[in-house]
Design an enzyme around this catalytic site. Structure first.
Site, mmCIF file in Angstrom:
data_model
loop_
_atom_site.group_PDB
_atom_site.id
_atom_site.type_symbol
_atom_site.label_atom_id
_atom_site.label_comp_id
_atom_site.label_asym_id
_atom_site.label_seq_id
_atom_site.Cartn_x
_atom_site.Cartn_y
_atom_site.Cartn_z
ATOM 1 N N HIS A 228 -11.219 26.200 53.162
ATOM 2 C CA HIS A 228 -12.227 27.056 53.805
ATOM 3 C C HIS A 228 -12.998 27.738 52.659
ATOM 4 O O HIS A 228 -12.421 27.989 51.590
ATOM 5 C CB HIS A 228 -11.484 28.096 54.642
ATOM 6 N N ASP B 248 -3.502 30.117 51.247
ATOM 7 C CA ASP B 248 -4.321 30.553 52.377
ATOM 8 C C ASP B 248 -3.591 30.097 53.640
ATOM 9 O O ASP B 248 -3.585 28.907 53.975
ATOM 10 C CB ASP B 248 -5.708 29.908 52.264
ATOM 11 N N GLN C 276 -4.427 29.520 58.963
ATOM 12 C CA GLN C 276 -4.179 28.625 60.103
ATOM 13 C C GLN C 276 -2.704 28.256 60.227
ATOM 14 O O GLN C 276 -2.340 27.438 61.076
ATOM 15 C CB GLN C 276 -5.023 27.337 59.966
ATOM 16 N N LYS D 262 -6.501 35.767 64.288
ATOM 17 C CA LYS D 262 -6.182 34.374 64.638
ATOM 18 C C LYS D 262 -4.763 34.257 65.204
ATOM 19 O O LYS D 262 -4.304 33.171 65.521
ATOM 20 C CB LYS D 262 -6.316 33.470 63.405
ATOM 21 N N CYS E 58 -17.188 26.479 58.030
ATOM 22 C CA CYS E 58 -17.017 27.139 56.727
ATOM 23 C C CYS E 58 -16.229 26.269 55.759
ATOM 24 O O CYS E 58 -15.394 26.788 54.979
ATOM 25 C CB CYS E 58 -16.329 28.496 56.874
HETATM 26 C C1 PLP Z 1 -8.043 28.200 56.535
HETATM 27 C C2 PLP Z 1 -8.876 29.439 56.672
HETATM 28 N N1 PLP Z 1 -8.988 30.265 55.635
HETATM 29 C C3 PLP Z 1 -9.692 31.397 55.685
HETATM 30 C C4 PLP Z 1 -10.373 31.746 56.825
HETATM 31 C C5 PLP Z 1 -11.149 33.021 56.845
HETATM 32 O O1 PLP Z 1 -10.614 33.892 57.769
HETATM 33 P P1 PLP Z 1 -11.327 35.277 58.064
HETATM 34 O O2 PLP Z 1 -12.704 34.938 58.543
HETATM 35 O O3 PLP Z 1 -10.494 35.914 59.119
HETATM 36 O O4 PLP Z 1 -11.346 36.019 56.801
HETATM 37 C C6 PLP Z 1 -10.325 30.905 57.936
HETATM 38 C C7 PLP Z 1 -11.101 31.220 59.140
HETATM 39 O O5 PLP Z 1 -11.416 30.384 59.933
HETATM 40 C C8 PLP Z 1 -9.558 29.728 57.857
HETATM 41 O O6 PLP Z 1 -9.465 28.896 58.877
#
Ligand code: PLP
Length: 410
Positions: free
Chosen positions: A119, A200, A203, A226, A368
């Site tokens: 992401h 990260d 998910q 999430k 993203c």
């Molecule tokens: C794998 C992953 N990392 C980071 C993020 C960013 O999350 P946030 O927008 O809550 O900061 C997301 C959001 O969809 C994501 O799916």
């Protein structure tokens, strides 16, 4: 798992939107009544600031906020509560590491390693840091099935003694792939024991049991919204010795030990990284979301979603054959219920729009994650994503909806 009808009843959005088919939980999850009630409880019963007031309602707010920190600590099996920093979201958690530790340790000709499936939140902060420091930015590729093109034997070609940071997703928000993070971290640390590993888990934490000690990671980031929690609250888990060696990222109230005209001294973590009035209600709400997930059972949630995922893959491929391209692993093993697909002749936005008219919510765009879309030669895709409140009927409705899309766009 518990009766799915009972679970659906816990989410008031289904009462207010009869017939809603929500397949966009990778973007954000729905919220159970218990979390909504907890937010209301804070605002109605003890809406005071924390860590400051020496009166009853402030003490109660502080107690609830810190109780949530303990709940998060136990949920990811951290060693101590000081290892849990409340942030706004995954994005802020990762930026905190990049700005604080990253700028302390990465210099010219050092390396930062990440992957093409990230992401943007776990890609851009590292790319910018590498640029600023004059470091090498290495991006690990994936194979055609959306799995990392790296195993413990060829990692030696990527990680070197100059690699300061390895940042990778536990689960891809486009491919659904679950990366063998524990194995990769162990292999990376063998090559370079000083490497800092950042996971990260945005998910992952909502969908499966996650254990930071078992993974052996140095940092792990995720978002409350999430995982049935409120928006505006995120978590950074960090190994205490590392957090304690890091300079603050934000400065202001709540994160000082002593301020004089000459200098400022900072307290130990977590206070050092929580400047200003935090998201109090949201942190308390996150604690309640964790309670809901634990009561349902993370193992049960993971197993149930796996069954739904297998059903969705099978029916998407059977129903649309060569017309549809499903990204990521084609079996439910090593993946979660994030299913991204593309049709040859239909634009993802048209698909999402037509499904939206049917009260079926999916995502269209690059989610993203532009590098991974470029990797597959796509500008955009459609994505359905599952959670514990979905059922087989939701997937049938999606398939029917996609058949309708085909008819309309023919
Ligand atoms: C794998 C992953 N990392 C980071 C993020 C960013 O999350 P946030 O927008 O809550 O900061 C997301 C959001 O969809 C994501 O799916």
């Amino acid at each position: 798992m518990t009766d799915i009808r009972k679970i659906k009843r816990d989410f008031p959005v289904f009462i207010h939107n009869p017939g809603l088919v929500y397949l966009d939980s990778a973007a954000t999850s729905l919220k159970p009544q218990s979390v909504i009630d907890k937010l209301a409880e804070y605002y109605t019963k003890y809406p005071a600031n924390i860590h400051r007031g020496i009166y009853r309602i402030s003490e109660k707010a502080t107690e609830e906020y810190e109780k949530s920190r303990i709940a998060v600590m136990e949920f990811v099996n951290a060693r101590r509560f000081e290892e849990i920093i409340f942030t706004r979201n995954t994005t802020e958690s990762i930026n905190l590491i990049a700005y604080s530790l990253g700028r302390q340790i990465v210099g010219a000709d050092d390396e930062i390693v990440t992957t093409v499936m990230e992401h943007h939140s776990n890609f851009v902060p590292w790319q910018v840091l590498a640029d600023e420091a004059g470091a090498v930015f290495k991006v690990v590729d994936i194979n055609g099935d959306g799995c990392l093109d790296v195993n413990t034997s060829n990692l030696a070609g990527i990680i070197t003694k100059r690699t300061k940071i390895l940042a990778l997703a536990y689960v891809s928000n486009v491919l659904g792939t679950v990366n063998p993070v524990k194995k990769i971290i162990r292999a990376a640390k063998k090559i370079n024991p000083k490497i800092i590993t950042v996971v990260d888990a945005a998910q992952a934490v909502p969908h499966m049991p996650v254990d930071v000690r078992d993974l052996g990671c140095d940092f792990l980031a995720f978002s409350g919204h999430k995982m049935l929690g409120p928006t505006g609250i995120g978590v950074l888990y960090g190994r205490y010795d590392l957090l304690n060696s890091m300079f603050p990222f934000n400065f202001g109230g709540g994160m000082i030990k002593e301020v004089t005209i000459e200098k400022t001294e900072f307290p130990p973590p977590p206070a050092r990284f929580e400047a200003g009035t935090p998201a109090i209600a949201e942190a308390i709400g996150l604690g309640e979301a964790i309670k809901y997930l634990q009561t349902t059972g993370m193992d049960k949630i993971a197993a149930y979603e796996k069954k739904l995922t297998a059903y969705a893959i099978k029916h998407l491929i059977e129903s649309f054959g060569a017309d549809i391209r499903v990204l990521g692993p084609k079996t439910a093993d090593n993946r979660v219920g994030v299913l991204t697909f593309a049709f040859k002749n239909y634009h993802p936005h048209d698909i999402a729009h037509i499904l939206g008219e049917e009260n079926i919510c999916i995502r269209a765009g690059h989610h993203c994650a532009m590098p991974v879309h470029n990797r597959f030669g796509l500008a955009a895709s459609a994505r359905m994503s599952l959670y514990l409140y979905n059922d087989y009927y939701d997937i049938d409705k999606l398939i029917d909806g996609l058949k309708k899309v085909k008819k309309i766009l023919k």
